[in-house]
Design an enzyme around this catalytic site. Structure first.
Site, PDB file in Angstrom:
ATOM      1  N   LYS A  85       0.809  -1.188   0.186  1.00  0.00           N
ATOM      2  CA  LYS A  85      -0.089  -0.054  -0.098  1.00  0.00           C
ATOM      3  C   LYS A  85       0.865   1.036   0.014  1.00  0.00           C
ATOM      4  O   LYS A  85       1.977   1.171   0.686  1.00  0.00           O
ATOM      5  CB  LYS A  85      -0.762   0.078   1.261  1.00  0.00           C
ATOM      6  CG  LYS A  85      -1.726   1.324   1.388  1.00  0.00           C
ATOM      7  CD  LYS A  85      -3.091   0.766   0.487  1.00  0.00           C
ATOM      8  CE  LYS A  85      -3.930   2.259   0.318  1.00  0.00           C
ATOM      9  NZ  LYS A  85      -3.443   3.006  -0.921  1.00  0.00           N
ATOM     10  N   GLN A  89       7.202   3.814   3.850  1.00  0.00           N
ATOM     11  CA  GLN A  89       6.147   3.330   4.075  1.00  0.00           C
ATOM     12  C   GLN A  89       5.829   2.092   4.692  1.00  0.00           C
ATOM     13  O   GLN A  89       4.594   1.997   5.409  1.00  0.00           O
ATOM     14  CB  GLN A  89       5.307   3.230   2.365  1.00  0.00           C
ATOM     15  CG  GLN A  89       3.922   3.170   2.405  1.00  0.00           C
ATOM     16  CD  GLN A  89       3.294   4.658   2.230  1.00  0.00           C
ATOM     17  OE1 GLN A  89       3.974   5.413   1.542  1.00  0.00           O
ATOM     18  NE2 GLN A  89       2.260   5.043   2.718  1.00  0.00           N
ATOM     19  N   LYS A 140       5.467   3.300   8.341  1.00  0.00           N
ATOM     20  CA  LYS A 140       4.134   4.284   8.528  1.00  0.00           C
ATOM     21  C   LYS A 140       3.106   3.422   8.747  1.00  0.00           C
ATOM     22  O   LYS A 140       2.275   3.590   9.412  1.00  0.00           O
ATOM     23  CB  LYS A 140       4.377   5.115   7.157  1.00  0.00           C
ATOM     24  CG  LYS A 140       2.944   6.247   7.491  1.00  0.00           C
ATOM     25  CD  LYS A 140       2.723   6.642   6.131  1.00  0.00           C
ATOM     26  CE  LYS A 140       4.176   7.494   5.402  1.00  0.00           C
ATOM     27  NZ  LYS A 140       3.709   8.379   4.337  1.00  0.00           N
ATOM     28  N   LYS A 170       5.449   1.788  -3.081  1.00  0.00           N
ATOM     29  CA  LYS A 170       5.298   3.104  -3.748  1.00  0.00           C
ATOM     30  C   LYS A 170       5.529   3.075  -5.189  1.00  0.00           C
ATOM     31  O   LYS A 170       6.246   2.159  -5.691  1.00  0.00           O
ATOM     32  CB  LYS A 170       6.452   4.074  -3.034  1.00  0.00           C
ATOM     33  CG  LYS A 170       6.134   5.403  -3.242  1.00  0.00           C
ATOM     34  CD  LYS A 170       5.111   6.021  -2.153  1.00  0.00           C
ATOM     35  CE  LYS A 170       4.704   7.464  -2.270  1.00  0.00           C
ATOM     36  NZ  LYS A 170       4.121   8.081  -1.035  1.00  0.00           N
ATOM     37  N   GLY A 202      -2.722   8.503  -4.320  1.00  0.00           N
ATOM     38  CA  GLY A 202      -2.174   9.491  -4.603  1.00  0.00           C
ATOM     39  C   GLY A 202      -0.950   9.767  -3.820  1.00  0.00           C
ATOM     40  O   GLY A 202      -0.472   9.133  -2.694  1.00  0.00           O
ATOM     41  N   ASP A 203      -0.203  10.865  -4.378  1.00  0.00           N
ATOM     42  CA  ASP A 203       1.000  11.266  -3.788  1.00  0.00           C
ATOM     43  C   ASP A 203       1.246  12.683  -4.545  1.00  0.00           C
ATOM     44  O   ASP A 203       0.268  13.044  -5.190  1.00  0.00           O
ATOM     45  CB  ASP A 203       2.116  10.404  -3.915  1.00  0.00           C
ATOM     46  CG  ASP A 203       3.445  10.978  -3.051  1.00  0.00           C
ATOM     47  OD1 ASP A 203       3.224  10.552  -1.752  1.00  0.00           O
ATOM     48  OD2 ASP A 203       4.296  11.655  -3.323  1.00  0.00           O
ATOM     49  N   THR A 259      -4.753  13.248   5.191  1.00  0.00           N
ATOM     50  CA  THR A 259      -3.442  13.725   5.524  1.00  0.00           C
ATOM     51  C   THR A 259      -3.154  14.719   6.393  1.00  0.00           C
ATOM     52  O   THR A 259      -2.380  14.939   7.540  1.00  0.00           O
ATOM     53  CB  THR A 259      -2.429  13.316   4.417  1.00  0.00           C
ATOM     54  OG1 THR A 259      -2.717  12.584   3.663  1.00  0.00           O
ATOM     55  CG2 THR A 259      -0.892  13.405   4.983  1.00  0.00           C
ATOM     56  N   ASN A 303      -2.223  18.774  -1.616  1.00  0.00           N
ATOM     57  CA  ASN A 303      -3.308  18.322  -0.714  1.00  0.00           C
ATOM     58  C   ASN A 303      -2.954  18.352   0.829  1.00  0.00           C
ATOM     59  O   ASN A 303      -3.707  18.861   1.559  1.00  0.00           O
ATOM     60  CB  ASN A 303      -3.461  16.863  -1.362  1.00  0.00           C
ATOM     61  CG  ASN A 303      -4.306  16.070  -0.239  1.00  0.00           C
ATOM     62  OD1 ASN A 303      -3.935  15.501   0.622  1.00  0.00           O
ATOM     63  ND2 ASN A 303      -5.667  16.315  -0.734  1.00  0.00           N
ATOM     64  N   SER A 324      -6.909   5.567   3.592  1.00  0.00           N
ATOM     65  CA  SER A 324      -6.803   4.890   2.467  1.00  0.00           C
ATOM     66  C   SER A 324      -7.231   3.381   3.025  1.00  0.00           C
ATOM     67  O   SER A 324      -8.116   2.691   2.191  1.00  0.00           O
ATOM     68  CB  SER A 324      -5.497   4.701   1.824  1.00  0.00           C
ATOM     69  OG  SER A 324      -5.283   5.877   0.900  1.00  0.00           O
TER      70      SER A 324
HETATM   71  P1  NDP Z   1       0.849  17.858  -3.983  1.00  0.00           P
HETATM   72  O1  NDP Z   1       1.179  17.377  -5.397  1.00  0.00           O
HETATM   73  O2  NDP Z   1      -0.819  17.858  -3.747  1.00  0.00           O
HETATM   74  O3  NDP Z   1       1.503  19.144  -3.636  1.00  0.00           O
HETATM   75  C1  NDP Z   1       2.788  19.335  -3.358  1.00  0.00           C
HETATM   76  C2  NDP Z   1       3.307  20.327  -3.099  1.00  0.00           C
HETATM   77  O4  NDP Z   1       4.487  20.640  -2.852  1.00  0.00           O
HETATM   78  C3  NDP Z   1       2.725  21.488  -4.155  1.00  0.00           C
HETATM   79  O5  NDP Z   1       2.516  22.700  -3.530  1.00  0.00           O
HETATM   80  C4  NDP Z   1       4.275  21.787  -4.903  1.00  0.00           C
HETATM   81  O6  NDP Z   1       4.566  22.892  -5.490  1.00  0.00           O
HETATM   82  C5  NDP Z   1       5.256  21.265  -3.857  1.00  0.00           C
HETATM   83  N1  NDP Z   1       6.402  20.756  -4.151  1.00  0.00           N
HETATM   84  C6  NDP Z   1       6.586  19.667  -4.674  1.00  0.00           C
HETATM   85  N2  NDP Z   1       7.682  19.036  -5.168  1.00  0.00           N
HETATM   86  C7  NDP Z   1       8.410  20.222  -4.690  1.00  0.00           C
HETATM   87  C8  NDP Z   1       9.832  20.773  -4.746  1.00  0.00           C
HETATM   88  N3  NDP Z   1      10.798  19.738  -5.576  1.00  0.00           N
HETATM   89  N4  NDP Z   1      10.490  22.062  -4.403  1.00  0.00           N
HETATM   90  C9  NDP Z   1       9.397  22.656  -3.910  1.00  0.00           C
HETATM   91  N5  NDP Z   1       8.003  22.624  -3.716  1.00  0.00           N
HETATM   92  C10 NDP Z   1       7.728  21.358  -4.285  1.00  0.00           C
HETATM   93  O7  NDP Z   1       1.095  16.802  -3.152  1.00  0.00           O
HETATM   94  P2  NDP Z   1       0.965  16.229  -1.383  1.00  0.00           P
HETATM   95  O8  NDP Z   1       0.362  17.320  -0.897  1.00  0.00           O
HETATM   96  O9  NDP Z   1       0.066  15.025  -1.875  1.00  0.00           O
HETATM   97  O10 NDP Z   1       2.349  15.752  -1.120  1.00  0.00           O
HETATM   98  C11 NDP Z   1       3.115  16.727  -0.457  1.00  0.00           C
HETATM   99  C12 NDP Z   1       4.030  15.708   0.461  1.00  0.00           C
HETATM  100  O11 NDP Z   1       3.259  14.849   1.314  1.00  0.00           O
HETATM  101  C13 NDP Z   1       4.958  14.994  -0.245  1.00  0.00           C
HETATM  102  O12 NDP Z   1       6.048  14.508   0.380  1.00  0.00           O
HETATM  103  C14 NDP Z   1       4.069  13.472  -0.205  1.00  0.00           C
HETATM  104  O13 NDP Z   1       4.874  12.490  -0.277  1.00  0.00           O
HETATM  105  C15 NDP Z   1       3.499  13.528   1.354  1.00  0.00           C
HETATM  106  N6  NDP Z   1       2.530  12.852   1.570  1.00  0.00           N
HETATM  107  C16 NDP Z   1       1.336  12.879   1.029  1.00  0.00           C
HETATM  108  C17 NDP Z   1      -0.028  12.049   1.352  1.00  0.00           C
HETATM  109  C18 NDP Z   1      -1.140  12.174   0.453  1.00  0.00           C
HETATM  110  O14 NDP Z   1      -2.094  11.616   1.057  1.00  0.00           O
HETATM  111  N7  NDP Z   1      -1.368  12.940  -0.486  1.00  0.00           N
HETATM  112  C19 NDP Z   1       0.207  11.264   2.491  1.00  0.00           C
HETATM  113  C20 NDP Z   1       1.310  11.406   3.262  1.00  0.00           C
HETATM  114  C21 NDP Z   1       2.559  12.071   2.776  1.00  0.00           C
HETATM  115  P3  NDP Z   1       4.366  22.738  -7.231  1.00  0.00           P
HETATM  116  O15 NDP Z   1       2.958  22.738  -7.224  1.00  0.00           O
HETATM  117  O16 NDP Z   1       4.866  24.062  -7.492  1.00  0.00           O
HETATM  118  O17 NDP Z   1       5.013  21.742  -7.680  1.00  0.00           O
HETATM  119  O1  2IT Z   2       2.958   8.985   1.575  1.00  0.00           O
HETATM  120  C1  2IT Z   2       2.067   8.436   1.654  1.00  0.00           C
HETATM  121  O2  2IT Z   2       1.557   7.683   2.863  1.00  0.00           O
HETATM  122  C2  2IT Z   2       0.769   8.685   0.789  1.00  0.00           C
HETATM  123  N1  2IT Z   2       1.084   9.259  -0.219  1.00  0.00           N
HETATM  124  C3  2IT Z   2      -0.644   7.959   0.757  1.00  0.00           C
HETATM  125  C4  2IT Z   2      -0.498   6.615   0.353  1.00  0.00           C
HETATM  126  C5  2IT Z   2      -1.817   5.828   0.675  1.00  0.00           C
HETATM  127  O3  2IT Z   2      -1.896   4.615  -0.045  1.00  0.00           O
HETATM  128  O4  2IT Z   2      -2.617   6.407   0.673  1.00  0.00           O
END
Ligand code: NDP
Ligand code: 2IT
Length: 444
Positions: free
Chosen positions: A90, A111, A114, A126, A165-166, A209, A240, A376
Site C-alpha cells: 500500500k 511506507q 508508517k 510506492k 495519490g502522492d 493527511t 493536498n 486509505s
Molecule cells: P501535491 O502534489 O498535492 O502538492 C505538493 C506541493 O509541494 C505543491 O505545493 C508543490 O509545489 C510542492 N512541491 C513539490 N515538489 C517540490 C519541490 N521539489 N520543491 C518545492 N516545492 C515542491 O502533493 P501532496 O500534498 O499530496 O504531497 C506533499 C508531501 O506529502 C509529499 O512529500 C508526499 O509524499 C507527502 N504525503 C502525501 C500524502 C497524501 O495523502 N497525499 C500522504 C502522506 C504524505 P508545485 O505545485 O509548484 O510543484
Molecule cells: O506517503 C503516503 O503515505 C501517501 N502518499 C498516501 C498513500 C496511500 O496509500 O494512501
C-alpha cells in the site's frame, strides 16, 4: 562492525546513486540500534535487516503516450513492492519530473514503517513516474494515466497492491487510472484509494493527511503541557497535505501564516485564507502569485523562505529535504517549539539532529503524515464491505488512529530509554510489528 553498520554499508554499495534511499535507511537503522543489539544473533541468522532493506519486487516499465501535437512521449514507470509482511502493498504514486528509482525506494521503505504504525493491515509500497502533470491538458494527463495503468494493472489488485495519490497524483489522475484498470481487468474492485465519491471513494480521504497531521500535533502538544490553540504555524507546500493541514490548524484555533510552492512563498500575517488557497490550487491549478493578487494582507516572495518566519510550530508539507540545517538553525533562533512532518522526509538528517539537540519537539513524517494512508485503509474496508461511512465516522476513526500513533511512539521511546525522541519511537514501534510478522512467516 556492528550488524546495523554492516547492513547500512551493504545498502550503499548495492544501491549506488540513490542518496534519498540511503538517507531513509540510515535514519531507521540508526534509531533501531538498541533493539537490534538486543536480538542481534536471531536477526543476523535470519538476515532480517538484509531482507527488510531489499524490496520484495521492483517493477520498472516504459510509459509511451501521445501529446496534443501528435508527438509520442516516453516516461519511466515504477512500482516498488517493498514489504507485504503485515498486509497487501500500500502506498502512493508520485508524478513529478524528479522521480527516479532511488526516490521511489526511499518512499516505499518509509511506507513499511508508517503503515505498520497505523495499526492497520497494510504492507509497504510506492510507485510513480517522471511524468510532469503540470502544464498538461486533461487529455494528455488521461493518455499518460491510461498508458501507465495498462502496464501497472498486471501487478496490482485489491488484495495484492493498492496504490493511491502522492505528489502530482490527485483525484483526476486516480479517476483515469481506475477507469483503465476496470476496462482491462474487468474487475470493479478497490484497487486504488483516493477514488471519487461516486465510484468507491471514502469521505474524508481528501482531508485525511492534513487533518491527521494536526490531530497528532495537537495530541503531542497536549502531552507536553502545551496547546495548538493560539499557536502561530508555518506550512510549506500548497498541495493536498498543506491545504488540509492549514484548514484543520485554523479550525483548532491556530494561525497559519505561510504556504509555498516550487516557485515562491506567501507570508500572510492575518492568517492564510484557506478557501482562497483551495480556489487557486484545486480549481484553477494556478501559482501562488494569484493568491497574493487576490488578498491584500499577503506578501509574495520568489524562491525559498518559509522557515525564516518566526513561528511556534513548523509543518513541512511539500517534499523531501526541503528543511536543511540552516533552516533548522533559523527556526531554533526564532524560538520554534515543534516541527511535525506532513511531507515524507522533508527534514535532512543534520537538521533533524539539530532540532532535537536544541529541544524542539520533532515528529517524523512516518508518524505525523500517516493519516492519509490510514484513511486509505479505511477506504479499503468500506470497499470490501460495499458500504460507505459518514464523514464523521471516518474522521473520528482517523482522530483515534493519530492519537494512538502518538502514544505508541511516545511509549516505545520511553521503553527504550529515549523519552521524547519521537524519531526513535516511531522507527522502533513500526519496525517491531513488521519484524515479528516476517519472523513468523519464515524465510520468504
Ligand atoms: P501535491 O502534489 O498535492 O502538492 C505538493 C506541493 O509541494 C505543491 O505545493 C508543490 O509545489 C510542492 N512541491 C513539490 N515538489 C517540490 C519541490 N521539489 N520543491 C518545492 N516545492 C515542491 O502533493 P501532496 O500534498 O499530496 O504531497 C506533499 C508531501 O506529502 C509529499 O512529500 C508526499 O509524499 C507527502 N504525503 C502525501 C500524502 C497524501 O495523502 N497525499 C500522504 C502522506 C504524505 P508545485 O505545485 O509548484 O510543484
Ligand atoms: O506517503 C503516503 O503515505 C501517501 N502518499 C498516501 C498513500 C496511500 O496509500 O494512501
Amino acid at each position: 562492525m556492528s550488524y546495523v553498520d554492516e547492513v547500512f554499508s551493504m545498502v550503499v554499495e548495492k544501491n549506488p546513486s540513490q542518496p534519498e534511499f540511503h538517507q531513509a535507511v540510515k535514519e531507521v537503522l540508526e534509531s533501531l540500534r538498541v533493539v537490534i543489539e538486543a536480538n542481534e544473533d536471531a536477526y543476523r541468522k535470519d538476515a532480517l535487516l538484509e531482507r527488510i532493506v531489499t524490496p520484495e519486487r521492483q517493477i520498472l516499465f516504459r510509459v509511451p503516450w501521445v501529446d496534443d501535437k501528435g508527438q509520442v512521449q516516453v516516461n519511466n514507470g515504477f512500482r516498488v513492492q517493498f514489504n507485504s509482511a503485515i498486509g497487501p502493498y500500500k502506498g502512493g504514486l508520485r508524478l513529478h519530473p524528479s522521480v527516479n528509482l532511488g526516490i521511489i525506494k526511499f518512499l516505499g521503505f518509509e511506507q513499511i514503517f508508517k503503515n505498520s504504525l497505523t495499526g492497520l493491515p497494510i504492507g509497504g509500497g510506492k510507485g510513480g513516474s517522471d511524468f510532469d502533470p503540470k502544464g498538461k491538458s486533461d487529455r494528455e494527463v488521461m493518455a499518460f494515466c491510461q498508458s501507465f495503468m495498462t502496464e501497472l494493472c498486471k501487478y496490482i489488485g485489491a488484495d495484492t497492491d493498492v496504490p493511491a495519490g502522492d505528489i502530482g497524483t490527485g483525484a483526476r489522475e486516480i479517476g483515469y487510472m481506475f477507469g483503465q484498470y476496470k476496462k482491462i481487468r474487468n474487475l470493479y474492485e478497490g484497487v486504488l484509494t483516493g477514488k471519487g465519491l461516486t465510484y468507491g471513494g471514502s469521505l474524508a480521504r481528501t482531508e485525511a493527511t492534513g487533518y491527521g497531521l494536526l490531530y497528532l500535533t495537537e495530541e503531542m502538544l497536549k502531552c507536553n503541557g502545551s496547546d495548538i490553540k493560539g499557536k502561530t504555524v508555518s506550512i510549506s507546500g500548497s498541495g493536498n497535505v498543506a491545504i488540509y493541514a492549514a484548514q484543520k490548524a485554523e479550525q483548532l484555533g491556530a494561525k497559519v501564516v505561510t504556504v509555498s510552492d516550487s516557485t515562491g512563498w506567501i507570508y500572510d500575517p492575518e492568517g492564510i485564507d484557506v478557501e482562497l488557497l483551495k480556489e487557486v490550487k484545486e480549481v484553477k491549478r494556478a501559482r501562488l502569485t494569484e493568491y497574493a493578487a487576490a488578498r491584500k494582507s499577503a506578501q509574495y516572495h520568489e524562491g525559498k523562505g518559509v522557515w525564516t518566519v518566526k513561528v511556534d510550530v513548523a509543518l513541512p508539507c511539500a517534499t523531501q529535504n526541503e528543511l536543511n540545517l540552516d533552516d533548522a538553525k533559523t527556526l531554533v533562533a526564532n524560538g520554534v517549539y515543534a516541527v511535525c512532518e506532513g511531507a515524507n522526509m522533508p527534514t535532512t538528517l543534520e537538521a533533524t539532529q539539530y532540532l532535537q539537540q536544541n529541544g524542539v519537539k520533532f515528529v517524523p513524517g512516518k508518524a505525523a503524515n500517516a493519516g492519509g494512508v490510514a484513511t486509505s485503509a479505511l477506504e479499503m474496508s468500506q470497499n470490501s464491505e460495499r458500504l460507505s461511512w459518514t464523514f464523521e465516522e471516518v474522521d473520528s476513526k482517523l482522530q483515534t488512529i493519530m492519537v494512538n500513533i502518538f502514544h505508541n511512539l511516545d511509549d516505545a521511546a520511553k521503553k527504550y530509554g529515549m523519552a521524547g525522541n519521537y524519531v526513535a519511537g516511531a522507527n522502533i514501534a513500526g519496525f517491531l510489528k513488521v519484524a515479528e510478522a516476517m519472523t513468523a512467516q519464515g524465510i520468504v
